[in-house]
Design a protein around this motif. Structure first.
Motif, PDB file in Angstrom:
ATOM      1  N   VAL A   1      67.287  18.187 112.592  1.00 40.75           N
ATOM      2  CA  VAL A   1      66.470  19.128 113.361  1.00 40.75           C
ATOM      3  C   VAL A   1      65.520  19.871 112.423  1.00 40.75           C
ATOM      4  O   VAL A   1      64.334  20.057 112.717  1.00 40.75           O
ATOM      5  N   THR A   2      66.048  20.287 111.280  1.00 41.12           N
ATOM      6  CA  THR A   2      65.233  20.966 110.277  1.00 41.12           C
ATOM      7  C   THR A   2      64.080  20.077 109.818  1.00 41.12           C
ATOM      8  O   THR A   2      62.932  20.526 109.692  1.00 41.12           O
ATOM      9  N   ILE A   3      64.373  18.805 109.576  1.00 40.99           N
ATOM     10  CA  ILE A   3      63.337  17.865 109.149  1.00 40.99           C
ATOM     11  C   ILE A   3      62.247  17.754 110.218  1.00 40.99           C
ATOM     12  O   ILE A   3      61.054  17.728 109.911  1.00 40.99           O
ATOM     13  N   ALA A   4      62.660  17.715 111.472  1.00 42.43           N
ATOM     14  CA  ALA A   4      61.691  17.618 112.571  1.00 42.43           C
ATOM     15  C   ALA A   4      60.797  18.855 112.618  1.00 42.43           C
ATOM     16  O   ALA A   4      59.576  18.749 112.801  1.00 42.43           O
ATOM     17  N   PHE A   5      61.397  20.042 112.467  1.00 42.72           N
ATOM     18  CA  PHE A   5      60.613  21.276 112.471  1.00 42.72           C
ATOM     19  C   PHE A   5      59.651  21.311 111.289  1.00 42.72           C
ATOM     20  O   PHE A   5      58.486  21.712 111.431  1.00 42.72           O
ATOM     21  N   LEU A   6      60.130  20.890 110.115  1.00 36.62           N
ATOM     22  CA  LEU A   6      59.290  20.890 108.925  1.00 36.62           C
ATOM     23  C   LEU A   6      58.126  19.908 109.072  1.00 36.62           C
ATOM     24  O   LEU A   6      57.000  20.190 108.648  1.00 36.62           O
ATOM     25  N   ALA A   7      58.404  18.750 109.675  1.00 34.93           N
ATOM     26  CA  ALA A   7      57.344  17.769 109.911  1.00 34.93           C
ATOM     27  C   ALA A   7      56.290  18.349 110.852  1.00 34.93           C
ATOM     28  O   ALA A   7      55.080  18.124 110.674  1.00 34.93           O
TER      29      ALA A   7
ATOM     30  N   TRP B   1      54.267  29.198 118.639  1.00 30.02           N
ATOM     31  CA  TRP B   1      55.531  28.500 118.419  1.00 30.02           C
ATOM     32  C   TRP B   1      56.240  28.990 117.164  1.00 30.02           C
ATOM     33  O   TRP B   1      57.202  28.378 116.711  1.00 30.02           O
ATOM     34  N   GLY B   2      55.767  30.097 116.612  1.00 30.31           N
ATOM     35  CA  GLY B   2      56.378  30.629 115.401  1.00 30.31           C
ATOM     36  C   GLY B   2      57.845  30.992 115.583  1.00 30.31           C
ATOM     37  O   GLY B   2      58.634  30.915 114.639  1.00 30.31           O
ATOM     38  N   TYR B   3      58.214  31.369 116.796  1.00 27.43           N
ATOM     39  CA  TYR B   3      59.605  31.760 117.037  1.00 27.43           C
ATOM     40  C   TYR B   3      60.563  30.587 116.816  1.00 27.43           C
ATOM     41  O   TYR B   3      61.725  30.769 116.428  1.00 27.43           O
ATOM     42  N   LEU B   4      60.077  29.361 117.050  1.00 27.56           N
ATOM     43  CA  LEU B   4      60.919  28.188 116.811  1.00 27.56           C
ATOM     44  C   LEU B   4      61.169  27.998 115.313  1.00 27.56           C
ATOM     45  O   LEU B   4      62.265  27.615 114.902  1.00 27.56           O
ATOM     46  N   ARG B   5      60.156  28.274 114.516  1.00 35.27           N
ATOM     47  CA  ARG B   5      60.301  28.187 113.065  1.00 35.27           C
ATOM     48  C   ARG B   5      61.337  29.193 112.579  1.00 35.27           C
ATOM     49  O   ARG B   5      62.193  28.888 111.746  1.00 35.27           O
TER      50      ARG B   5
ATOM     51  N   ASN C   1      70.035  23.297  94.748  1.00 38.02           N
ATOM     52  CA  ASN C   1      68.725  23.879  95.052  1.00 38.02           C
ATOM     53  C   ASN C   1      68.185  23.343  96.380  1.00 38.02           C
ATOM     54  O   ASN C   1      67.654  24.100  97.205  1.00 38.02           O
ATOM     55  N   ALA C   2      68.345  22.021  96.589  1.00 34.85           N
ATOM     56  CA  ALA C   2      67.883  21.403  97.841  1.00 34.85           C
ATOM     57  C   ALA C   2      68.652  21.943  99.028  1.00 34.85           C
ATOM     58  O   ALA C   2      68.075  22.217 100.090  1.00 34.85           O
ATOM     59  N   LEU C   3      69.955  22.118  98.860  1.00 33.07           N
ATOM     60  CA  LEU C   3      70.793  22.633  99.944  1.00 33.07           C
ATOM     61  C   LEU C   3      70.340  24.033 100.357  1.00 33.07           C
ATOM     62  O   LEU C   3      70.298  24.363 101.544  1.00 33.07           O
ATOM     63  N   VAL C   4      69.978  24.844  99.373  1.00 34.07           N
ATOM     64  CA  VAL C   4      69.545  26.213  99.661  1.00 34.07           C
ATOM     65  C   VAL C   4      68.172  26.235 100.320  1.00 34.07           C
ATOM     66  O   VAL C   4      67.954  26.887 101.339  1.00 34.07           O
ATOM     67  N   ARG C   5      67.231  25.495  99.777  1.00 28.85           N
ATOM     68  CA  ARG C   5      65.834  25.650 100.155  1.00 28.85           C
ATOM     69  C   ARG C   5      65.364  24.779 101.315  1.00 28.85           C
ATOM     70  O   ARG C   5      64.257  24.974 101.834  1.00 28.85           O
ATOM     71  N   ALA C   6      66.162  23.844 101.742  1.00 30.17           N
ATOM     72  CA  ALA C   6      65.744  22.961 102.844  1.00 30.17           C
ATOM     73  C   ALA C   6      65.447  23.736 104.122  1.00 30.17           C
ATOM     74  O   ALA C   6      64.611  23.324 104.933  1.00 30.17           O
ATOM     75  N   GLY C   7      66.101  24.878 104.298  1.00 29.35           N
ATOM     76  CA  GLY C   7      65.924  25.636 105.537  1.00 29.35           C
ATOM     77  C   GLY C   7      64.866  26.720 105.478  1.00 29.35           C
ATOM     78  O   GLY C   7      64.654  27.436 106.453  1.00 29.35           O
ATOM     79  N   PHE C   8      64.181  26.849 104.326  1.00 26.49           N
ATOM     80  CA  PHE C   8      63.133  27.867 104.223  1.00 26.49           C
ATOM     81  C   PHE C   8      61.991  27.566 105.195  1.00 26.49           C
ATOM     82  O   PHE C   8      61.724  26.406 105.512  1.00 26.49           O
ATOM     83  N   THR C   9      61.321  28.598 105.647  1.00 29.20           N
ATOM     84  CA  THR C   9      60.141  28.406 106.495  1.00 29.20           C
ATOM     85  C   THR C   9      58.917  28.992 105.797  1.00 29.20           C
ATOM     86  O   THR C   9      59.040  29.837 104.905  1.00 29.20           O
ATOM     87  N   TYR C  10      57.751  28.521 106.212  1.00 33.20           N
ATOM     88  CA  TYR C  10      56.495  29.041 105.656  1.00 33.20           C
ATOM     89  C   TYR C  10      55.465  29.091 106.772  1.00 33.20           C
ATOM     90  O   TYR C  10      55.206  28.082 107.433  1.00 33.20           O
TER      91      TYR C  10
END
Length: 254
Positions: free
Chosen positions: A214-220, A154-158, A102-111
């Motif tokens: 990189v994903t963690i940085a974007f999410l932060a 900056w939404g395009y980066l997300r 579940n974590a592997l799938v959802r870590a890359g989701f954006t909101y």
């Protein structure tokens, strides 16, 4: 009637009466104009109050969106860190197989929080921004929506982050797993053996693991944006409440 009396007074050279009749006319005109001004001001204040109350209601919706953004960002950072932890300690995959997949799938989701700016746009389009009499409050309202627009650019980066994550994730999950966790979002129970197979594919595709920081940085960054925006919305609501309370007190004191 007044004109008839005025004509008679002039014919009789009764200048006191002439003066009195003219004074009555002038006073009547003045009072009429004054009443019109009072009505105009009253209507403007009613519109001002309505606009501010509507903005306040939309800010409440914004705050709920930003809170969801904060919660979602923190949860997905947790997902990404769990995947990194599994890569460092493979036994975690078998001890919590469903959580791992579940974590592997959802870590890359954006909101992306949806901001309600309908009232502000209506005020601008009708050219009535100046109806908010308090200059400081008017400036605060404008700055809030400017800040939201600045962040949204900056939404395009997300979107890029999610697209890149999906691209690197391709082939790691089985079609059934992908359907359950991504497409339908219903989830499924994953066995230890299935989790091992997913981990082996993940290990054979280091590109995804390389992208996780990189994903963690974007999410932060998403979480920080939501926190700052929430603070701005709360501060603006406070200013609106203070203005409306003062305005109401001023009216009752007249």
């Amino acid at each position: 009637m007044i004109l008839k009396r005025l004509s008679v007074a002039i014919a009789e050279q009764n200048w006191f009466t002439v003066f009195l009749e003219i004074l009555i006319v002038v006073v009547a005109i003045f009072l009429g104009l004054q009443v019109d001004d009072w009505n105009s001001v009253r209507k403007e204040r009613v519109r001002e109050t309505d606009y501010l109350q509507r903005i306040d209601a939309e800010l409440a919706e914004d705050i709920a969106e930003f809170e969801a953004g904060i919660t979602t960002a923190n949860r997905r950072i947790g997902y990404a860190r769990l995947v990194l932890a599994v890569l460092a300690d493979p036994t975690l995959a078998t001890s919590a197989p469903t959580e791992f997949v579940n974590a592997l799938v959802r870590a890359g989701f954006t909101y992306s929080p949806v901001v309600s700016d309908n009232t502000f746009e209506e005020i601008k389009s009708t050219g009535e921004l100046g109806i908010i009499r308090d200059v400081a409050l008017r400036t605060s309202v404008t700055k809030y929506y400017q800040q939201i627009r600045q962040y949204s650019q900056w939404g395009y980066l997300r979107e890029m982050n999610q697209t890149e994550y999906l691209k690197r994730q391709a082939g790691i999950l089985t079609p059934t797993q992908f359907e359950a966790f991504w497409v339908s979002r219903l989830g499924m129970e994953v066995t230890s053996e299935e989790a091992k197979a997913v981990l082996e594919k993940l290990a054979s595709k280091p590109a995804l693991a390389e992208w996780l920081p990189v994903t963690i940085a974007f999410l932060a960054q998403d979480g920080d944006y939501s926190r700052k925006s929430k603070e701005s919305a709360e501060n603006l609501r406070k200013k609106i409440a203070e203005f409306l309370a003062k305005d109401s007190a001023d009216r009752t004191s007249y």
